[in-house]
Design a protein around this motif. Sequence first.
Motif, PDB file in Angstrom:
ATOM      1  N   TYR A 159       0.810  -1.221   0.000  1.00  0.00           N
ATOM      2  CA  TYR A 159       0.000   0.000   0.000  1.00  0.00           C
ATOM      3  C   TYR A 159       0.836   1.261   0.000  1.00  0.00           C
ATOM      4  CZ  TYR A 159      -3.598  -3.328   1.340  1.00  0.00           C
ATOM      5  OH  TYR A 159      -4.438  -4.398   1.365  1.00  0.00           O
ATOM      6  N   GLU A 162      -1.050   6.875   1.926  1.00  0.00           N
ATOM      7  CA  GLU A 162      -2.385   7.470   2.088  1.00  0.00           C
ATOM      8  C   GLU A 162      -3.487   6.404   2.170  1.00  0.00           C
ATOM      9  OE1 GLU A 162      -0.224   8.215  -0.326  1.00  0.00           O
ATOM     10  OE2 GLU A 162      -1.172   8.277  -2.315  1.00  0.00           O
ATOM     11  N   GLN A 163      -3.223   5.214   1.636  1.00  0.00           N
ATOM     12  CA  GLN A 163      -4.220   4.141   1.715  1.00  0.00           C
ATOM     13  C   GLN A 163      -4.330   3.580   3.136  1.00  0.00           C
ATOM     14  OE1 GLN A 163      -2.198   2.010  -1.682  1.00  0.00           O
ATOM     15  NE2 GLN A 163      -4.318   1.527  -2.201  1.00  0.00           N
TER      16      GLN A 163
END
Length: 189
Positions: A159, A162-163
């Motif tokens: 990831y 920001e995820q």
Amino acid sequence: MILEMEHMPVYNTLFLDRDGVINIQRPKDYVKTIDEFIFQPHAIEAIALLNKYFKYIIIITNQRGVGRGIMKQDDLEQIHQYMLNTLRESDAIIDKIYYCTALESDHPDRKPQTGMALAAKRDFPEINFANSWFAGDSLSDIQFANAVGIPAVLIGNKYKQEQLASVNFELHCPDLFTFATYIKDQSNR
Ligand SMILES: [Mg+2]
């Protein structure tokens, strides 16, 4: 006396995701046969090391390939038997595997839903979620851990930063062996 103390489990239960943590995830596919089950580098020694610090090690895994009819439950059971046998040859012990083959994303047993944690707690009443860890490589793993109240370690780097804003994890490690080393260092202080 001090030597004996070193081998007392410090933590209650290590909950482990399977694909991407113990074995290499197959991109956009499922592990359908024993040949496709490839251990992550140093995952076996990581589990053997973690056995010293956790009372239980329990696998919690979504296996929708069965629900989709891509593989049979019997294939999954054979893969798990192979995994457990291979681990045991290196003194790496898994106490139990919980898997969810359901197709529906909102099935109560499918991560991030918490059914498999509740089943584990029923089977092992001594489980104490707060003194446990969950190691997984997916957001759904961390969401599951957050929902149950299990401290989480995110494994790998699937990831972007920001995820990960919506989930809470105490630690981020490139692989399970790095986490095992962290637990060892913490526990031997
Ligand atoms: Mg995974």
